[in-house]
Design a protein around this motif. Structure first.
Motif, mmCIF file in Angstrom:
data_model
loop_
_atom_site.group_PDB
_atom_site.id
_atom_site.type_symbol
_atom_site.label_atom_id
_atom_site.label_comp_id
_atom_site.label_asym_id
_atom_site.label_seq_id
_atom_site.Cartn_x
_atom_site.Cartn_y
_atom_site.Cartn_z
ATOM 1 N N ASP A 32 2.010 6.444 -4.284
ATOM 2 C CA ASP A 32 3.028 5.756 -3.496
ATOM 3 C C ASP A 32 4.055 6.742 -2.951
ATOM 4 O O ASP A 32 4.486 6.628 -1.803
ATOM 5 N N ALA A 33 4.432 7.726 -3.768
ATOM 6 C CA ALA A 33 5.397 8.732 -3.310
ATOM 7 C C ALA A 33 4.815 9.590 -2.192
ATOM 8 O O ALA A 33 5.541 10.020 -1.290
ATOM 9 N N MET A 51 -7.160 1.676 -5.216
ATOM 10 C CA MET A 51 -6.371 1.358 -6.405
ATOM 11 C C MET A 51 -5.548 0.087 -6.195
ATOM 12 O O MET A 51 -5.382 -0.711 -7.123
ATOM 13 N N SER A 52 -5.069 -0.150 -4.985
ATOM 14 C CA SER A 52 -4.309 -1.381 -4.731
ATOM 15 C C SER A 52 -5.196 -2.608 -4.872
ATOM 16 O O SER A 52 -4.750 -3.655 -5.338
ATOM 17 N N TRP A 53 -6.472 -2.488 -4.457
ATOM 18 C CA TRP A 53 -7.411 -3.597 -4.648
ATOM 19 C C TRP A 53 -7.661 -3.832 -6.132
ATOM 20 O O TRP A 53 -7.720 -4.974 -6.576
ATOM 21 N N LEU A 54 -7.834 -2.750 -6.878
ATOM 22 C CA LEU A 54 -8.050 -2.896 -8.325
ATOM 23 C C LEU A 54 -6.845 -3.524 -9.004
ATOM 24 O O LEU A 54 -6.995 -4.333 -9.921
ATOM 25 N N VAL A 82 -4.314 2.011 10.082
ATOM 26 C CA VAL A 82 -3.654 2.572 11.263
ATOM 27 C C VAL A 82 -3.414 4.073 11.078
ATOM 28 O O VAL A 82 -3.647 4.875 11.991
ATOM 29 N N VAL A 83 -2.992 4.458 9.878
ATOM 30 C CA VAL A 83 -2.734 5.874 9.606
ATOM 31 C C VAL A 83 -4.037 6.669 9.655
ATOM 32 O O VAL A 83 -4.083 7.761 10.231
ATOM 33 N N ILE A 84 -5.100 6.142 9.068
ATOM 34 C CA ILE A 84 -6.386 6.852 9.089
ATOM 35 C C ILE A 84 -6.899 6.994 10.519
ATOM 36 O O ILE A 84 -7.387 8.061 10.910
ATOM 37 N N THR A 89 -8.099 11.204 2.128
ATOM 38 C CA THR A 89 -8.586 10.928 0.774
ATOM 39 C C THR A 89 -7.532 10.221 -0.063
ATOM 40 O O THR A 89 -7.834 9.249 -0.765
ATOM 41 N N VAL A 90 -6.300 10.672 0.001
ATOM 42 C CA VAL A 90 -5.209 10.040 -0.754
ATOM 43 C C VAL A 90 -5.018 8.598 -0.302
ATOM 44 O O VAL A 90 -4.839 7.692 -1.133
ATOM 45 N N ILE A 91 -5.085 8.347 0.989
ATOM 46 C CA ILE A 91 -4.911 6.992 1.511
ATOM 47 C C ILE A 91 -6.038 6.079 1.033
ATOM 48 O O ILE A 91 -5.799 4.939 0.626
#
Length: 97
Positions: free
Chosen positions: A50-51, A26-29, A76-78, A18-20
């Motif tokens: 980010d932290a 948010m990065s797209w926004l 990749v992480v997901i 969920t955090v990812i």
């Protein structure tokens, strides 16, 4: 005892996904200038996300090739978390019970 531990791990992995996803959206926004980091709340949320994700992303970014402005690290992480949830944890839980 083992079952409770695996439930906690499953919950933490779902929270990580969920955090990812929230950080990716948010990065797209931010990229399309829908929100900006001049807003204190947006900056606080971005800094927190980010932290939380940087320790996971940084080792993978060192391995992954550079695709320019496209960052495939969250995907990749997901995928890694889903593999962990579906292919590694259930057999491990069965072996330990």
């Amino acid at each position: 005892m083992v079952f409770a531990l695996f439930q906690i791990i499953a919950i933490l992995l779902n929270v990580a996904i969920t955090v990812i996803i929230v950080q990716a959206i948010m990065s797209w926004l931010l990229a399309f200038n829908v929100i900006n980091l001049q807003n204190d709340i947006a900056r606080a949320i971005w800094t927190t996300l980010d932290a939380l994700t940087a320790p996971i992303y940084n080792p993978i970014r060192k391995i992954m090739p550079d695709f320019g402005s496209i960052d495939l690290t969250p995907m990749v992480v997901i995928i890694g978390i889903i593999i962990l949830q579906d292919a590694i944890l259930p057999p491990l839980q069965l072996a330990l019970t």
